[in-house]
Design an enzyme around this catalytic site. Structure first.
Site, PDB file in Angstrom:
ATOM      1  CG  HIS A   1      -2.085   0.871   1.084  1.00 18.48           C
ATOM      2  ND1 HIS A   1      -2.038   2.229   1.313  1.00 18.48           N
ATOM      3  CD2 HIS A   1      -3.340   0.599   0.679  1.00 18.48           C
ATOM      4  CE1 HIS A   1      -3.227   2.737   1.064  1.00 18.48           C
ATOM      5  NE2 HIS A   1      -4.033   1.778   0.672  1.00 18.48           N
TER       6      HIS A   1
ATOM      7  CG  ASP B   1      -8.316  -4.588  -2.871  1.00 24.25           C
ATOM      8  OD1 ASP B   1      -9.513  -4.335  -2.693  1.00 24.25           O
ATOM      9  OD2 ASP B   1      -7.524  -3.821  -3.437  1.00 24.25           O
TER      10      ASP B   1
HETATM   11  C1  COA Z   1      -0.634  -0.775  -3.966  1.00 27.59           C
HETATM   12  C2  COA Z   1       0.626  -0.521  -4.760  1.00 27.59           C
HETATM   13  C3  COA Z   1       0.214  -0.024  -6.165  1.00 27.59           C
HETATM   14  C4  COA Z   1       1.456   0.560  -4.055  1.00 27.59           C
HETATM   15  O1  COA Z   1       2.474   0.899  -4.910  1.00 27.59           O
HETATM   16  P1  COA Z   1       3.668   1.878  -4.538  1.00 27.59           P
HETATM   17  O2  COA Z   1       3.380   2.641  -3.305  1.00 27.59           O
HETATM   18  O3  COA Z   1       3.964   2.648  -5.767  1.00 27.59           O
HETATM   19  O4  COA Z   1       4.837   0.910  -4.139  1.00 27.59           O
HETATM   20  P2  COA Z   1       5.982   0.419  -5.097  1.00 27.59           P
HETATM   21  O5  COA Z   1       5.363  -0.213  -6.303  1.00 27.59           O
HETATM   22  O6  COA Z   1       6.940   1.535  -5.318  1.00 27.59           O
HETATM   23  O7  COA Z   1       6.658  -0.711  -4.210  1.00 27.59           O
HETATM   24  C5  COA Z   1       7.667  -0.481  -3.236  1.00 27.59           C
HETATM   25  C6  COA Z   1       8.455  -1.757  -3.071  1.00 27.59           C
HETATM   26  O8  COA Z   1       7.615  -2.781  -2.544  1.00 27.59           O
HETATM   27  C7  COA Z   1       7.485  -3.865  -3.457  1.00 27.59           C
HETATM   28  N1  COA Z   1       6.075  -4.243  -3.516  1.00 27.59           N
HETATM   29  C8  COA Z   1       5.011  -3.393  -3.443  1.00 27.59           C
HETATM   30  N2  COA Z   1       3.869  -4.082  -3.546  1.00 27.59           N
HETATM   31  C9  COA Z   1       4.211  -5.373  -3.690  1.00 27.59           C
HETATM   32  C10 COA Z   1       3.462  -6.538  -3.864  1.00 27.59           C
HETATM   33  N3  COA Z   1       2.119  -6.504  -3.906  1.00 27.59           N
HETATM   34  N4  COA Z   1       4.116  -7.698  -4.010  1.00 27.59           N
HETATM   35  C11 COA Z   1       5.453  -7.740  -3.973  1.00 27.59           C
HETATM   36  N5  COA Z   1       6.227  -6.656  -3.819  1.00 27.59           N
HETATM   37  C12 COA Z   1       5.613  -5.483  -3.682  1.00 27.59           C
HETATM   38  C13 COA Z   1       7.910  -3.284  -4.813  1.00 27.59           C
HETATM   39  O9  COA Z   1       8.385  -4.304  -5.688  1.00 27.59           O
HETATM   40  C14 COA Z   1       8.977  -2.325  -4.390  1.00 27.59           C
HETATM   41  O10 COA Z   1      10.146  -3.070  -4.091  1.00 27.59           O
HETATM   42  P3  COA Z   1      11.614  -2.455  -4.381  1.00 27.59           P
HETATM   43  O11 COA Z   1      11.706  -1.276  -3.449  1.00 27.59           O
HETATM   44  O12 COA Z   1      12.516  -3.571  -4.045  1.00 27.59           O
HETATM   45  O13 COA Z   1      11.617  -2.067  -5.832  1.00 27.59           O
HETATM   46  C15 COA Z   1       1.467  -1.798  -4.866  1.00 27.59           C
HETATM   47  O14 COA Z   1       1.801  -2.249  -3.581  1.00 27.59           O
HETATM   48  C16 COA Z   1       0.773  -2.912  -5.652  1.00 27.59           C
HETATM   49  O15 COA Z   1       0.827  -2.919  -6.881  1.00 27.59           O
HETATM   50  N6  COA Z   1       0.108  -3.864  -4.929  1.00 27.59           N
HETATM   51  C17 COA Z   1      -0.603  -4.942  -5.586  1.00 27.59           C
HETATM   52  C18 COA Z   1      -1.945  -4.462  -6.095  1.00 27.59           C
HETATM   53  C19 COA Z   1      -2.930  -4.190  -4.973  1.00 27.59           C
HETATM   54  O16 COA Z   1      -3.141  -5.016  -4.104  1.00 27.59           O
HETATM   55  N7  COA Z   1      -3.588  -3.011  -5.045  1.00 27.59           N
HETATM   56  C20 COA Z   1      -4.619  -2.641  -4.095  1.00 27.59           C
HETATM   57  C21 COA Z   1      -4.180  -1.517  -3.226  1.00 27.59           C
HETATM   58  S1  COA Z   1      -5.378  -1.192  -1.956  1.00 27.59           S
END
Ligand code: COA
Length: 375
Positions: free
Chosen positions: A258, A312
């Protein structure tokens, strides 16, 4: 490019409004609507009361709540022309697409729709469940089911979906899910609602923008993906090989992570409790064993990076146990979140300035025009 001074990728952490609607402490896992802790609202309140709290800014008195509920009931029905429109949409479409089209069309039926009075807000909150349930039934070749005045908001939605009266335990759990999804500060769809509202577009355009934004798999669409993943894995022993492969490919695991929470999302904790109550009521599902194993292994692998289950993760299991089809999970999110979107629309219009950010131009300049036959 993300190194350019002043540029913040994804606007992470950039405040875009002053707001009194939602407080979140992502480190401590705290969520409050209008200052009331989510745990208290989920336990003691109802969705209708929470919608009033979010949109009107205070908890209602008994008389105010009675009036609010009767207005919502009065505004639940949708016009037959809207039903005809939903009938014409392809059944291969996603119900979120149908919802977005339905909300946009809704605005055409109401004169004075540009009004900033509360009626469009109550109408939208009241009608979204009817739109979702009607499209769901029509796409299967069934007749839509008229709302029932004696049922409350969540109960009536479950009834309109199946034409079956939900039992009290299921209806209460569903209502609690709506409360948990009703608001979450400046997420992508709320920002979208604010941006659309800031142009002085009407509430129907505001909500159809927000519905479109909620559709994506990084936002509301994740709960469908969680259930699809748990079903695909099937048994806990499949979790390790799946994670080894997904992590090696740097894939995101749906339902985890998140932008704000760096601990377990407080809504995921409550939803897990609701799922367990449903198991006692209805019997468990093997998907929950898979979910628990996936959570355990994710904690070991990425827990220290602050990647934990989000809202979720367990909501899909709850909806699945309630017999709801997977592609309705995101529309249900919208049915709840409409209250938060509208609260932000009302707040935005109190002190509006059109959103007009800037960009850092990285394209070419003064490029020589080449006639088409010489390109
Ligand atoms: C929610 C979300 C978009 C947040 O994205 P964000 O704040 O931009 O975070 P980032 O994508 O920059 O991730 C930060 C780090 O955590 C890791 N990470 C984040 N979410 C992850 C996940 N669901 N699974 C595995 N690794 C994850 C990223 O790979 C990144 O690692 P790094 O620093 O080694 O590159 C992201 O966590 C995600 O795509 N989650 C899955 C989809 C989901 O469940 N969405 C509903 C949200 S309520």
């Amino acid at each position: 490019m993300s190194e350019t001074p002043g540029f913040v990728h994804g606007l992470a952490g950039v405040p875009v409004a002053h707001s009194r609607i939602c407080f979140i402490d992502g480190e401590k896992g705290i969520l409050e609507y209008r200052g009331y802790p989510i745990e208290v609202l989920a336990e003691r309140s109802t969705f209708e009361e929470v919608a009033f709290l979010l949109i009107r800014g205070k908890l209602p008195t008994r008389a105010e709540l009675d009036d609010w509920q009767s207005q919502m009931k009065r505004l639940r029905r949708i016009k037959y022309k809207l039903i005809d429109l939903l009938k014409c949409l392809p059944e291969t479409g996603h119900p979120m697409e149908a919802l977005q089209a339905g909300v946009a069309a809704l605005g055409m039926f109401y004169p004075g729709r540009k009004s900033r009075e509360l009626e469009p807000a109550i109408r939208l909150t009241a009608k979204l469940p009817t739109l979702v349930a009607a499209y769901h039934r029509l796409r299967a070749g069934d007749a839509d089911v008229m709302p029932k005045d004696e049922l409350d908001h969540g109960q009536n939605f479950l009834y309109m979906l199946s034409e079956r009266m939900p039992d009290a335990v299921e209806a209460r759990i569903f209502d609690q899910c709506l409360i948990l999804h009703a608001e979450h500060s400046m997420n992508a769809s709320t920002f979208s609602a604010r941006v659309t509202g800031s142009t002085e577009a009407d509430a129907y355009a505001v909500i159809s923008s927000a519905v479109g934004t909620l559709m994506g798999s990084l936002h509301g669409g994740a709960n469908e993906e969680v259930l699809e993943l748990l079903g695909r894995l099937g048994t806990p022993d499949k979790v390790k090989p799946y994670l080894d492969d997904a992590m090696a490919k740097k894939e995101k695991i749906p339902g985890f992570g998140h932008r704000v929470y760096k601990t377990k999302d407080p809504r995921a904790l409550i939803l897990q409790g609701l799922a367990e109550r449903l198991f006692q009521h209805r019997g468990s599902t093997p998907l929950y064993d898979v979910a628990r194993e996936l959570e355990k292994q994710m904690l070991e692998r990425v827990g220290k990076k602050g990647i934990h289950p989000n809202v979720d993760y367990f909501s899909g299991i709850v909806y699945h146990l309630l017999g709801i089809q997977t592609d309705l999970f995101t529309p249900i999110f919208a049915i709840a979140r409409v209250a938060g979107w509208l609260a932000h629309w009302v707040e935005q219009m109190e002190d509006n300035r059109i959103f007009r950010p800037s960009e850092i131009y990285t394209g070419g300049r003064e490029v020589a025009y080449v006639p088409i036959d010489r390109r």
